[in-house]
Design a protein around this motif. Structure first.
Motif, PDB file in Angstrom:
ATOM      1  N   LYS A  56       0.871  -1.067  -0.014  1.00 45.64           N
ATOM      2  CA  LYS A  56       0.029   0.076   0.111  1.00 45.64           C
ATOM      3  C   LYS A  56       0.889   1.217   0.083  1.00 45.64           C
ATOM      4  N   LYS A  57       1.920   1.370   0.973  1.00 45.78           N
ATOM      5  CA  LYS A  57       2.861   2.359   0.852  1.00 45.78           C
ATOM      6  C   LYS A  57       3.398   2.613  -0.641  1.00 45.78           C
ATOM      7  N   ARG A  58       3.922   1.524  -1.023  1.00 52.26           N
ATOM      8  CA  ARG A  58       4.462   1.639  -2.434  1.00 52.26           C
ATOM      9  C   ARG A  58       3.512   2.207  -3.337  1.00 52.26           C
ATOM     10  N   ILE A  59       2.363   1.673  -3.638  1.00 52.12           N
ATOM     11  CA  ILE A  59       1.480   2.317  -4.460  1.00 52.12           C
ATOM     12  C   ILE A  59       1.167   3.819  -4.038  1.00 52.12           C
ATOM     13  N   LEU A  60       0.820   4.114  -2.953  1.00 50.86           N
ATOM     14  CA  LEU A  60       0.725   5.525  -2.456  1.00 50.86           C
ATOM     15  C   LEU A  60       1.902   6.567  -2.727  1.00 50.86           C
ATOM     16  N   ARG A  61       2.856   6.049  -2.563  1.00 50.06           N
ATOM     17  CA  ARG A  61       4.051   6.795  -3.091  1.00 50.06           C
ATOM     18  C   ARG A  61       4.186   7.077  -4.341  1.00 50.06           C
ATOM     19  N   ALA A  62       3.792   5.899  -5.346  1.00 53.87           N
ATOM     20  CA  ALA A  62       4.127   5.891  -6.698  1.00 53.87           C
ATOM     21  C   ALA A  62       2.958   7.150  -7.391  1.00 53.87           C
ATOM     22  N   ILE A  63       1.719   7.048  -6.515  1.00 52.86           N
ATOM     23  CA  ILE A  63       0.533   7.741  -7.082  1.00 52.86           C
ATOM     24  C   ILE A  63       1.004   9.288  -6.690  1.00 52.86           C
ATOM     25  N   SER A  65       3.935  10.566  -6.299  1.00 49.55           N
ATOM     26  CA  SER A  65       5.022  11.012  -7.272  1.00 49.55           C
ATOM     27  C   SER A  65       4.400  11.458  -8.578  1.00 49.55           C
ATOM     28  N   GLU A  66       3.605  10.506  -9.096  1.00 51.42           N
ATOM     29  CA  GLU A  66       3.007  10.888 -10.592  1.00 51.42           C
ATOM     30  C   GLU A  66       1.947  12.305 -10.412  1.00 51.42           C
ATOM     31  N   LEU A  67       1.304  12.362  -9.251  1.00 46.94           N
ATOM     32  CA  LEU A  67       0.345  13.303  -9.467  1.00 46.94           C
ATOM     33  C   LEU A  67       1.120  14.719  -9.262  1.00 46.94           C
ATOM     34  N   THR A  68       2.256  14.597  -8.296  1.00 48.61           N
ATOM     35  CA  THR A  68       3.008  15.655  -8.233  1.00 48.61           C
ATOM     36  C   THR A  68       3.777  16.069  -9.676  1.00 48.61           C
ATOM     37  N   LEU A  69       4.233  15.230 -10.280  1.00 52.70           N
ATOM     38  CA  LEU A  69       4.884  15.371 -11.563  1.00 52.70           C
ATOM     39  C   LEU A  69       3.777  16.211 -12.525  1.00 52.70           C
ATOM     40  N   GLN A  70       2.401  15.827 -12.325  1.00 48.84           N
ATOM     41  CA  GLN A  70       1.450  16.551 -13.201  1.00 48.84           C
ATOM     42  C   GLN A  70       1.114  17.704 -12.562  1.00 48.84           C
ATOM     43  N   GLY A  71       1.566  18.369 -11.587  1.00 50.91           N
ATOM     44  CA  GLY A  71       1.208  19.652 -10.856  1.00 50.91           C
ATOM     45  C   GLY A  71       0.332  19.703  -9.736  1.00 50.91           C
ATOM     46  N   PHE A  72      -0.341  18.488  -9.598  1.00 49.03           N
ATOM     47  CA  PHE A  72      -1.220  18.530  -8.336  1.00 49.03           C
ATOM     48  C   PHE A  72      -0.342  18.520  -6.937  1.00 49.03           C
ATOM     49  N   LYS A 165       5.294   0.652  -9.689  1.00 52.08           N
ATOM     50  CA  LYS A 165       5.589   2.011 -10.339  1.00 52.08           C
ATOM     51  C   LYS A 165       4.888   1.956 -11.973  1.00 52.08           C
ATOM     52  N   GLU A 166       5.231   0.819 -12.516  1.00 51.74           N
ATOM     53  CA  GLU A 166       4.768   0.708 -13.814  1.00 51.74           C
ATOM     54  C   GLU A 166       3.388   0.702 -13.888  1.00 51.74           C
ATOM     55  N   PHE A 167       2.782   0.144 -12.882  1.00 51.08           N
ATOM     56  CA  PHE A 167       1.180  -0.229 -12.799  1.00 51.08           C
ATOM     57  C   PHE A 167       0.392   1.647 -12.470  1.00 51.08           C
ATOM     58  N   VAL A 168       1.071   2.044 -11.617  1.00 51.26           N
ATOM     59  CA  VAL A 168       0.699   3.272 -11.277  1.00 51.26           C
ATOM     60  C   VAL A 168       0.817   4.398 -12.510  1.00 51.26           C
ATOM     61  N   LYS A 169       2.241   4.519 -13.133  1.00 50.15           N
ATOM     62  CA  LYS A 169       2.257   5.459 -14.204  1.00 50.15           C
ATOM     63  C   LYS A 169       1.444   5.415 -15.235  1.00 50.15           C
TER      64      LYS A 169
END
Length: 181
Positions: A56-63, A65-72, A165-169
């Motif tokens: 769960k922590k791995r998934i949340l960190r990946a999410i 990271s991806e949202l932050t890259l998008q500007g959220f 990370k692949e799944f989340v991205k």
């Protein structure tokens, strides 16, 4: 030699098809996604996910990271809540290969008259599905959902983290709907 090359080709195709992550999304077409600037995780929904706390922590960190890259921006007073749900199942692939026994050169081929050389390849793997839900905090309504499905290769921690990370991205790259890619 011909059979060995064919076998290696089939293994490569099978493995590459297992690496693919199939993503589908659905969303409320009446929602203006440009109003969402901040996010937080929806703990109540995340606690129900049937995976380890470490995953769960791995998934949340990946999410995050991806949202932050998008500007959220992650916030204590978010516009949108993010929740996850997971499921998995064992899958078996059976592939039958029919190779004709004809070739170049002189001599007798034992398959010359029946023309077929049958082989069956069986592979077993775990297929995982990750749901990522975006919930409007004010309306308390689901506004977007991304679903990723693919083979899980979880032999060790490093490979597990890379696969998550692949799944989340793949999923989060499709949020918000209508953005230019």
């Amino acid at each position: 030699m011909k059979n060995v090359n064919l076998f290696l080709l089939l293994v490569a195709i099978t493995l590459s098809s297992c690496n693919a992550i199939k993503v589908t999304t659905d969303y409320d077409a009446k929602v203006d996604f440009t109003v969402y600037k901040t996010f937080a995780f929806y703990k109540t929904g995340i606690d129900k996910a049937a995976i380890s706390d470490l995953d769960k922590k791995r998934i949340l960190r990946a999410i995050e990271s991806e949202l932050t890259l998008q500007g959220f921006i992650k916030s204590d007073n978010p516009d949108i809540l993010v929740s996850i749900f997971t499921k998995s199942r064992e899958k078996v692939d059976v592939n039958q290969n029919n190779n004709y026994g004809y070739g170049y050169g002189w001599g007798w081929n034992p398959w010359m008259f029946n023309g077929m050389n049958n082989s069956v390849n069986i592979s077993q793997y775990t297929e995982g599905t990750l749901f990522i839900d975006f919930i409007d905090k004010e309306k308390k309504e689901l506004v977007w959902q991304g679903v990723g499905t693919g083979a899980l290769k979880m032999q060790n921690r490093e490979k597990r983290e890379v696969r998550i990370k692949e799944f989340v991205k793949e999923i989060v790259s499709r949020f918000p709907p209508g953005k230019n890619k």
